[in-house]
Design a protein around this motif. Structure first.
Motif, PDB file in Angstrom:
ATOM      1  N   LEU A   1      43.783  29.391  38.130  1.00 12.20           N
ATOM      2  CA  LEU A   1      43.396  27.997  37.954  1.00 12.20           C
ATOM      3  C   LEU A   1      43.380  27.638  36.474  1.00 12.20           C
ATOM      4  N   PRO A   2      43.952  26.464  36.099  1.00 12.63           N
ATOM      5  CA  PRO A   2      43.805  25.992  34.717  1.00 12.63           C
ATOM      6  C   PRO A   2      42.396  25.426  34.541  1.00 12.63           C
ATOM      7  N   VAL A   3      41.636  25.986  33.628  1.00  7.45           N
ATOM      8  CA  VAL A   3      40.238  25.572  33.465  1.00  7.45           C
ATOM      9  C   VAL A   3      39.911  25.325  31.998  1.00  7.45           C
ATOM     10  N   ALA A   4      38.832  24.594  31.798  1.00  5.44           N
ATOM     11  CA  ALA A   4      38.287  24.328  30.461  1.00  5.44           C
ATOM     12  C   ALA A   4      36.816  23.975  30.628  1.00  5.44           C
TER      13      ALA A   4
ATOM     14  N   GLY B   1      29.172  24.184  37.034  1.00 10.64           N
ATOM     15  CA  GLY B   1      29.530  23.148  36.065  1.00 10.64           C
ATOM     16  C   GLY B   1      29.787  23.663  34.664  1.00 10.64           C
ATOM     17  N   ARG B   2      29.892  24.983  34.505  1.00 11.80           N
ATOM     18  CA  ARG B   2      30.189  25.530  33.169  1.00 11.80           C
ATOM     19  C   ARG B   2      31.670  25.420  32.833  1.00 11.80           C
ATOM     20  N   LEU B   3      32.516  25.358  33.866  1.00 15.81           N
ATOM     21  CA  LEU B   3      33.952  25.159  33.699  1.00 15.81           C
ATOM     22  C   LEU B   3      34.416  24.133  34.725  1.00 15.81           C
ATOM     23  N   VAL B   4      35.532  23.472  34.420  1.00 11.60           N
ATOM     24  CA  VAL B   4      36.127  22.526  35.363  1.00 11.60           C
ATOM     25  C   VAL B   4      37.597  22.891  35.551  1.00 11.60           C
ATOM     26  N   VAL B   5      38.114  22.578  36.739  1.00 10.45           N
ATOM     27  CA  VAL B   5      39.534  22.786  37.012  1.00 10.45           C
ATOM     28  C   VAL B   5      40.309  21.576  36.506  1.00 10.45           C
ATOM     29  N   LEU B   6      41.349  21.831  35.729  1.00 11.56           N
ATOM     30  CA  LEU B   6      42.140  20.748  35.131  1.00 11.56           C
ATOM     31  C   LEU B   6      43.255  20.314  36.081  1.00 11.56           C
ATOM     32  N   ASP B   7      43.457  19.031  36.185  1.00 13.83           N
ATOM     33  CA  ASP B   7      44.531  18.477  37.003  1.00 13.83           C
ATOM     34  C   ASP B   7      45.685  18.119  36.072  1.00 13.83           C
ATOM     35  N   LEU B   8      46.513  19.125  35.764  1.00 14.97           N
ATOM     36  CA  LEU B   8      47.613  18.929  34.817  1.00 14.97           C
ATOM     37  C   LEU B   8      48.911  18.644  35.573  1.00 14.97           C
ATOM     38  N   PRO B   9      49.738  17.738  35.071  1.00 13.17           N
ATOM     39  CA  PRO B   9      50.994  17.411  35.754  1.00 13.17           C
ATOM     40  C   PRO B   9      51.917  18.612  35.925  1.00 13.17           C
ATOM     41  N   GLU B  10      51.861  19.541  34.971  1.00 11.94           N
ATOM     42  CA  GLU B  10      52.763  20.707  35.029  1.00 11.94           C
ATOM     43  C   GLU B  10      52.339  21.731  36.085  1.00 11.94           C
ATOM     44  N   LYS B  11      51.105  21.599  36.596  1.00 13.49           N
ATOM     45  CA  LYS B  11      50.568  22.527  37.598  1.00 13.49           C
ATOM     46  C   LYS B  11      50.767  23.984  37.173  1.00 13.49           C
ATOM     47  N   PRO B  12      50.182  24.383  36.063  1.00 18.89           N
ATOM     48  CA  PRO B  12      50.401  25.751  35.568  1.00 18.89           C
ATOM     49  C   PRO B  12      49.712  26.822  36.401  1.00 18.89           C
ATOM     50  N   GLY B  13      48.749  26.455  37.231  1.00 19.74           N
ATOM     51  CA  GLY B  13      48.131  27.447  38.104  1.00 19.74           C
ATOM     52  C   GLY B  13      49.113  27.914  39.165  1.00 19.74           C
ATOM     53  N   ALA B  14      48.908  29.083  39.688  1.00 19.89           N
ATOM     54  CA  ALA B  14      49.845  29.623  40.669  1.00 19.89           C
ATOM     55  C   ALA B  14      49.180  30.755  41.434  1.00 19.89           C
ATOM     56  N   ASN B  15      49.875  31.226  42.480  1.00 19.15           N
ATOM     57  CA  ASN B  15      49.449  32.443  43.165  1.00 19.15           C
ATOM     58  C   ASN B  15      49.965  33.641  42.383  1.00 19.15           C
ATOM     59  N   TYR B  16      49.068  34.499  41.978  1.00 19.30           N
ATOM     60  CA  TYR B  16      49.412  35.708  41.231  1.00 19.30           C
ATOM     61  C   TYR B  16      49.505  36.838  42.251  1.00 19.30           C
TER      62      TYR B  16
END
Length: 296
Positions: free
Chosen positions: A173-176, A253-268
């Motif tokens: 998951l892309p997070v920040a 709430g210490r991290l959030v999942v980012l909704d990025l257009p590139e969808k960098p998250g994936a199944n590893y």
């Protein structure tokens, strides 16, 4: 006074008498005559120059101070002898004497712990050497014969020197941290390139120069996933993380999942890997199945 060396059989007799509480019960347990038990104790006492049991005035032999002092040592010696015999029987049966395992850092820690707990129960005589590595360093351990079995990711799954078996996946998951500039619903394509990305770097030469899911030219490359995790929670950059490692942080709430257009998250995707010239033995084969079940 020159001391003799008691035999392993004499040590076992000594322990049997203490545990059973009588020479007769020890003889029955060991399938011996009472005279053989008594003789074994007498010989051990003569060799060590001490009295192990008080026999007079009591139906039950009672340990002397010397006997109590030597009891734990006798137990340790017989335990080690039993372990030696068990391992020898395992070797004759084709079981490995030890197993060198390398696991991808993306495999959830609780999965590793559960598998190794059960491994210890199933194979108490097999020694284990465990390494945790990332990306190409997992394959390097196999190539350099530091490990016999690897649980690795897709980066090295297609190596021609390896056999492999797919065993499971984990979501990245892309997070920040909350409030990051990318923590918004209307992020435009390319905006992720304008912000610091934290990237897990490869410490091996097998994939040197290759980049994996790196979108931003502003990147910090880290060799430790826990350090990346800590920096993300401090609000330093954004990056992909395995879902199990950040699930509690997201819920709290210490991290959030980012909704990025590139969808960098994936199944590893994880695979069990081994060298083609080193077929997995019984304990390694069990380990493969155990990780597959745990990751299901």
């Amino acid at each position: 006074m020159k001391l003799g060396e008691p035999t392993l059989d004499q040590l076992r007799i000594f322990l049997a008498v203490e545990e059973e509480g009588s020479f007769g019960a020890a003889a029955k347990r060991m399938g011996r005559a009472i005279s053989a038990i008594s003789y074994g104790i007498s010989q051990m006492e003569a060799q060590l120059g001490v009295t192990l049991f008080e026999r007079e005035g009591s139906r039950r032999p009672v340990l002397t101070d010397a006997g109590r002092g030597l009891l734990s040592e006798a137990q340790a010696i017989t335990d080690r002898a039993d372990a030696l015999l068990a391992k020898t029987r395992s070797l004759h049966a084709g079981l490995e004497s030890d197993l060198a395992l390398v696991v991808d850092v993306m495999v959830p820690g609780d999965v590793i712990a559960r598998v190794l707990r059960d491994f210890r129960t199933m194979f108490p005589t097999v020694g284990l050497r465990l390494q945790i590595e990332g990306l190409g360093a997992v394959a390097a351990c196999l190539m350099e014969k530091e490990s016999q079995l690897a649980i690795g990711g897709p980066v090295i799954a297609d190596h021609p020197d390896f056999e492999r078996q797919a065993i499971g996946t984990v979501d990245l998951l892309p997070v920040a941290a909350p409030g990051h500039a990318l923590d918004r619903p209307d992020v435009k394509p390319g905006q992720s390139r304008e912000h610091l990305q934290l990237v897990l770097t490869d410490r091996s030469r097998l994939t040197q120069g290759r980049e994996f899911s790196v979108l931003s030219p502003l990147a910090w490359r880290l060799g430790d996933l826990s350090a990346k995790h800590a920096l993300l929670k401090e609000g330093i950059g954004w990056g992909n993380m395995p879902r199990p490692l950040v699930a509690e942080d997201i819920a709290a709430g210490r991290l959030v999942v980012l909704d990025l257009p590139e969808k960098p998250g994936a199944n590893y995707t994880f695979s069990a890997l081994w060298r083609r010239d080193d077929k997995p033995g019984p304990s390694a084969s069990w380990m493969i199945d155990a990780f597959r079940d745990a990751l299901a």
